[in-house]
Design a protein around this motif. Structure first.
Motif, mmCIF file in Angstrom:
data_model
loop_
_atom_site.group_PDB
_atom_site.id
_atom_site.type_symbol
_atom_site.label_atom_id
_atom_site.label_comp_id
_atom_site.label_asym_id
_atom_site.label_seq_id
_atom_site.Cartn_x
_atom_site.Cartn_y
_atom_site.Cartn_z
ATOM 1 N N ASP A 116 1.965 1.239 11.829
ATOM 2 C CA ASP A 116 3.323 1.117 11.136
ATOM 3 C C ASP A 116 3.469 2.121 9.877
ATOM 4 O OD1 ASP A 116 4.253 -0.246 13.192
ATOM 5 O OD2 ASP A 116 3.557 -2.381 12.321
ATOM 6 N N TYR A 117 2.526 2.767 9.748
ATOM 7 C CA TYR A 117 2.573 3.771 8.448
ATOM 8 C C TYR A 117 4.121 4.391 8.236
ATOM 9 C CZ TYR A 117 1.371 6.555 4.676
ATOM 10 O OH TYR A 117 1.254 7.184 3.425
ATOM 11 N N ASP A 118 4.245 5.257 9.347
ATOM 12 C CA ASP A 118 5.405 5.777 9.065
ATOM 13 C C ASP A 118 6.900 4.889 9.073
ATOM 14 O OD1 ASP A 118 4.311 8.253 9.461
ATOM 15 O OD2 ASP A 118 4.521 8.314 11.619
ATOM 16 N N ILE B 174 -6.347 -5.107 7.569
ATOM 17 C CA ILE B 174 -5.139 -4.289 7.473
ATOM 18 C C ILE B 174 -5.145 -3.240 8.385
ATOM 19 C CG2 ILE B 174 -6.084 -3.170 5.639
ATOM 20 C CD1 ILE B 174 -2.431 -4.263 5.951
ATOM 21 N N ASP B 175 -4.162 -2.921 9.064
ATOM 22 C CA ASP B 175 -3.773 -1.877 9.867
ATOM 23 C C ASP B 175 -3.011 -0.557 9.145
ATOM 24 O OD1 ASP B 175 -3.373 0.152 11.787
ATOM 25 O OD2 ASP B 175 -2.052 -1.232 13.211
ATOM 26 N N ARG B 176 -3.637 0.424 8.652
ATOM 27 C CA ARG B 176 -2.865 1.430 7.866
ATOM 28 C C ARG B 176 -2.389 2.219 8.550
ATOM 29 N NH1 ARG B 176 -6.076 4.558 4.990
ATOM 30 N NH2 ARG B 176 -8.304 3.864 5.085
ATOM 31 N N TYR C 94 0.716 -1.207 -0.112
ATOM 32 C CA TYR C 94 0.209 0.029 0.017
ATOM 33 C C TYR C 94 1.009 1.268 -0.016
ATOM 34 C CZ TYR C 94 -3.332 3.411 1.987
ATOM 35 O OH TYR C 94 -4.061 4.261 2.023
ATOM 36 N N VAL C 95 1.927 1.554 0.878
ATOM 37 C CA VAL C 95 2.985 2.752 1.028
ATOM 38 C C VAL C 95 3.620 2.697 -0.233
ATOM 39 C CG1 VAL C 95 4.545 3.562 2.243
ATOM 40 C CG2 VAL C 95 2.844 2.586 3.535
#
Length: 942
Positions: free
Chosen positions: A903-905, A898-900, A786-787
């Motif tokens: 841990d995004y950063d 999904i956990d957006r 995704y990222v």
């Protein structure tokens, strides 16, 4: 009686009825208190500045320079130079040579742009982080360069000519016709002689000296205002403005820009134009307002004047909305607003009415709306109409007031720019709230009707009517002589007073038997509370303080478009548009629109390949209304033949000439080949629309929402949990629920392999289009994918903008994107691209775009990735402070696991040229690539 006198007398009547006339008139001259947080000043060289501290969003600053200069300042041989100058402002200045200014702004992660109109120009750099003082100082330096430091280099100027030509090519049929209407709307006026983008001949032959002469004549501090709003020390920045801008010179050739007045017209102005690319016919009427002395705008009566105008437009629009539902209505929609005359001149307002006729009923539609305007002018409105308009206005005002802590920098800045350009007042929200709350209850029907009578008059003086029309057999559907006859007939028509027939009834006359919350737990992942209900439904609650009075909600379940596969082709093609056309409980769609206006509460249906859902929004005080509407979306869906009939007429008009509409042709062609040549993705014909099975679609929709146990309900915002919990038991736990789950099947049917198609289309303003879709094999929905797709999208956009627009001048705005197509039936990585190009450079642009994508791994470097990461980091940091983000993030967690957020950063910082290369390789390795090219040629006679 003149309108200005009416509103002055009205104000006295409602606010000081017991005082003497002289005292009343003195009270009416009281000035509107200005926003005390704004520092405003004027320098000796003529510059005006406005500076305001605002800490929403936290740590962000916006910079603007506004010019009282536009196309009307141009001489005939300068037609287009004001707009050309706007382009050159991003291509070389004293402190930012060549294109370094765009690189500087992109490096900030800021939003930047400019726009030119007939009579003003505004440049801005928005969302700059306040943590880097040097960056903020550079933004100030950039404003000073825009004021008087442009270099106007001949090389840069030559490169921008093609960019402007490409922008000109984006002007569709509607815009072309409106530009043709300007001379008729503004006879013997520069407003009628300037189109802003100007003459391409002037653009082609302009040199740097000629542009520099124009620049030094009009761009100087006396015609400019600096506006700075954001999380700053306003006093400190006032000192910076004084130090930097007080030294700006006033060229000997400088001219003070004078507002260009728009004259009265003694007889009605008319225009009719047609184009075969028009999707529908539109009529627009304009009733010029009386010009107001500038000083009036700073007095209390102007607030009343503004309120009355707003109420008048609201009442007319509500009436037209109801009339459009009647079987005899010849129009799909008609709406009014008080705006710039001719949608062009800021120096004169007009009551503007836009009319969208039903196909084949254009003449009747124009006459019907003109007749209703005459009815409003002669008899005004009814008590129920005024009551509803006041409630609508009050609801919007309350919402703005309650959320005053989250008024954005740009909202404040636009009001200050409006003050500079138009002398509009800028009270703070507390002052406006107090004034409106004092005025609204005292406005009687008689007073309002008297004040707005002239607004909807169709009399000869200061009236204009234009038709922007489809062609039929090479001619407009309503010719000029017929238009004039229709207006004459409407003026002669006998109208009667409207009858007040409003019937109020509750949304839900019978309440459901409440269920129970049987289980609850905290979900630490996204910080929300999870409730399990007695019917098997799941509810997720996340309380936030991002907005003081906003609640967002959704009810979402697996299923999606596969439910429609048993329907006939037209019904499948239009399923997404039709399945939301229904009332709820006792209310029709139009009743629900009215309810939304007065309660700030609404729900709407949505559907995708794998999911279907209801989204809703409300305020704290109207939460039960939202819950009732959500309940009824499951148990109280009501067929609404009137709205269905109206919308099908609208869609018929949209597709009647679909083969002549370049946007529909390329859109259908690209979708057709990207989805295995399925006809479901094509736009239906007007004849096909008659075969849509409305009953069948609604029955399927009801089945899709028949099992609450399939659904996850999410609430995010400022709700009070103690209030919400019993409402959940009453309106959600009471819904039918069973253990059986819906199966999901993929309806996308993506094309595998390589497909390339091209065709030629003649059009009025030739612009070729290339659409590309590259697709991976199925991949897991991971945060990494995704990222990386997000960073890749930004990297591709930067590269194509630099090469295809700036270096090659082949397209005005290349539109590449990389995205993660997450779906329960299989997720894919995609790269999509759209190039709208100069026909002579289509092949070159397409080759470049393909080369950029296919060779990404070889050219992408750490700097490219860093810019992409910074852009995403900024947008993500802003997004997580909104309820909209959390609603979406919780939905993804509930449906896809999904956990957006968490841990995004970390994932963003892990993106490297190597991971971008891996992402591109995953997309390209399959060989799945669909390209469709529409080569444009000039239509004969255009």
């Amino acid at each position: 009686m003149k309108l200005r006198k009416i509103f002055l007398v009205a104000l006295i009547a409602v606010t000081v009825p017991s005082v003497a006339q002289d005292d009343a008139m003195a009270a009416a001259q009281q000035t509107i208190p200005e926003d005390s947080a704004v520092i405003v000043g004027h320098l000796d060289n003529g510059l005006t500045y406005y500076i305001r501290h605002n800490d929403y969003p936290k740590g962000k600053v916006n910079f603007y320079i506004a010019q009282r200069v536009g196309a009307v300042q141009e001489e005939d041989d300068q037609d287009g130079l004001a707009h050309f100058l706007e382009h050159m402002a991003f291509n070389g200045s004293k402190h930012f040579p060549d294109d370094s200014v765009t690189k500087f702004m992109n490096g900030l992660g800021a939003q930047w742009n400019a726009f030119t109109t007939a009579d003003h120009t505004v440049y801005h750099v928005n969302g700059v982080d306040n943590g880097r003082e040097s960056a903020l100082d550079s933004c100030m330096l950039l404003l000073s360069d825009w004021s008087e430091g442009l270099t106007l280099d001949e090389k840069q100027l030559n490169e921008q000519r093609d960019v402007i030509h490409n922008e000109y090519r984006t002007h569709g049929a509607m815009q072309r016709l409106f530009e043709q209407a300007l001379p008729a709307l503004f006879p013997n006026s520069r407003y009628g002689e300037r189109t802003v983008i100007g003459s391409m001949d002037v653009v082609d032959h302009c040199n740097s000296n000629r542009l520099r002469d124009y620049y030094h004549k009009w761009y100087f501090p006396g015609n400019q205002a600096i506006v700075i709003v954001g999380d700053i020390d306003a006093k400190k920045y006032e000192a910076k403005v004084k130090k930097l801008f007080s030294t700006l010179p006033v060229p000997a050739t400088a001219h003070k820009a004078e507002d260009l007045a728009v004259a009265d017209n003694d007889s009605t102005l008319y225009f009719v134009g047609s184009d075969k690319e028009m999707s529908q016919t539109f009529f627009i009427t304009f009733r010029k307002d009386e010009p107001l002395p500038p000083q009036i705008k700073q007095t209390i009566p102007y607030i009343l004047y503004d309120d009355v105008k707003t109420l008048g437009s609201q009442m007319f629009n509500d009436r037209m909305l109801k009339l459009s539902q009647q079987p005899e209505a010849a129009f799909t929609a008609a709406s009014s607003a008080n705006a710039e005359y001719g949608m062009t001149a800021r120096t004169r307002k007009s009551q503007t009415v836009q009319i969208l006729p039903k196909p084949g009923q254009e003449a009747a539609a124009l006459k019907q709306v003109l007749t209703e305007m005459k009815r409003a002018a002669e008899y005004g409105f009814t008590n129920s109409e005024l009551k509803h308009a006041k409630a609508t206005y009050k609801a919007a005002l309350e919402q703005q007031y309650n959320n005053r802590a989250t008024i954005t920098n740009d909202t404040y800045a636009q009001s200050l720019i409006d003050n500079f350009l138009n002398n509009e007042p800028y009270p703070n929200i507390e002052t406006r709230y107090q004034l409106d709350n004092a005025i609204l209850p005292m406005l009687t029907l008689e007073m309002v009707n008297q004040a707005i009578k002239g607004e909807f008059s169709i009399d000869n003086v200061n009236f204009a009517v234009i038709g922007l029309e489809q062609q039929k057999d090479g001619k407009p559907v309503v010719g000029l002589s017929e238009m004039k006859s229709i207006v004459d007939e409407a003026r002669k028509a006998t109208v009667t007073a409207p009858v007040d027939t409003v019937k109020e009834e509750p949304l839900m006359p019978v309440m459901p038997k409440a269920g129970k919350i049987v289980k609850q737990k905290m979900s630490k992942t996204l910080g929300c509370k999870e409730l399990t209900l007695s019917n098997g439904a799941r509810v997720l609650l996340k309380k936030t303080d991002f907005k003081a009075n906003q609640i967002l909600a959704t009810a979402i379940a697996p299923g999606g478009l596969a439910a429609a596969k048993s329907l006939n082709l037209p019904s499948r093609q239009m399923f997404e548009q039709v399945y939301s056309l229904h009332g709820l409980g006792t209310k029709s769609v139009m009743d629900l629109v009215s309810l939304a206006q007065t309660t700030q509460t609404s729900v709407d249906d949505g559907i995708s390949n794998d999911l279907h859902w209801i989204n809703g929004s409300t305020t704290n005080e109207n939460i039960e209304t939202l819950m009732q509407e959500m309940y009824l979306s499951f148990q109280g869906v009501k067929k609404d033949e009137a709205i269905y009939r109206q919308m099908m007429q609208y869609f018929k008009g949209q597709v009647a000439n679909k083969m002549d509409n370049p946007d529909i042709v390329i859109g259908d062609s690209a979708s057709f080949y990207a989805h295995s040549m399925r006809h479901d993705v094509l736009t239906p014909s007007a004849a096909d629309i008659d075969h849509i099975d409305y009953d069948g679609i609604l029955n399927i929709r009801k089945q899709m929402f028949s099992n609450a146990a399939d659904f996850t309900f999410v609430f995010v915002g400022s709700f009070d949990e103690a209030t919400l919990r019993p409402l959940i038991e009453k309106y959600i736990a009471s819904l039918p629920g069973k253990k059986a789950k819906t199966t999901v099947t993929d309806q996308r049917d993506y094309t595998n392999g390589k497909v390339s198609r091209a065709f030629t289309m003649a059009m009025g303003n030739p612009q070729s289009v290339t659409r590309d879709v590259y697709r991976s094999a199925a991949v897991p929905f991971t945060l990494k994918n995704y990222v990386n797709a997000g960073v890749l999208s930004q990297v591709l956009w930067n590269k194509e903008f630099d090469i295809i627009r700036e270096q090659e001048s082949a397209a005005y705005t290349p539109m590449p994107s990389a995205q993660f197509d997450n779906d329960l039936t299989g997720s894919y990585l995609l790269i999509e691209s759209e190039l709208k190009t100069n026909p002579a450079k289509t092949q070159r642009a397409s080759e470049l775009a393909d080369s950029i994508v296919t060779n990404t791994a070889s050219w992408v470097n750490a700097d490219d990735v860093q810019k992409g990461r910074e852009a995403l980091a900024k947008s993500h940091a802003d997004a997580v402070k909104t309820n909209e983000y959390w609603l979406s993030a919780i939905e993804d967690y509930a449906i896809y696991g999904i956990d957006r957020y968490t841990d995004y950063d970390k994932e963003l910082n892990a993106v490297t040229p190597a991971t971008i290369g891996e992402t591109v390789k995953a997309i390209l390795s399959t060989g799945n690539h669909v390209r469709v090219v529409m080569n444009a040629t000039k239509e004969e006679g255009k």
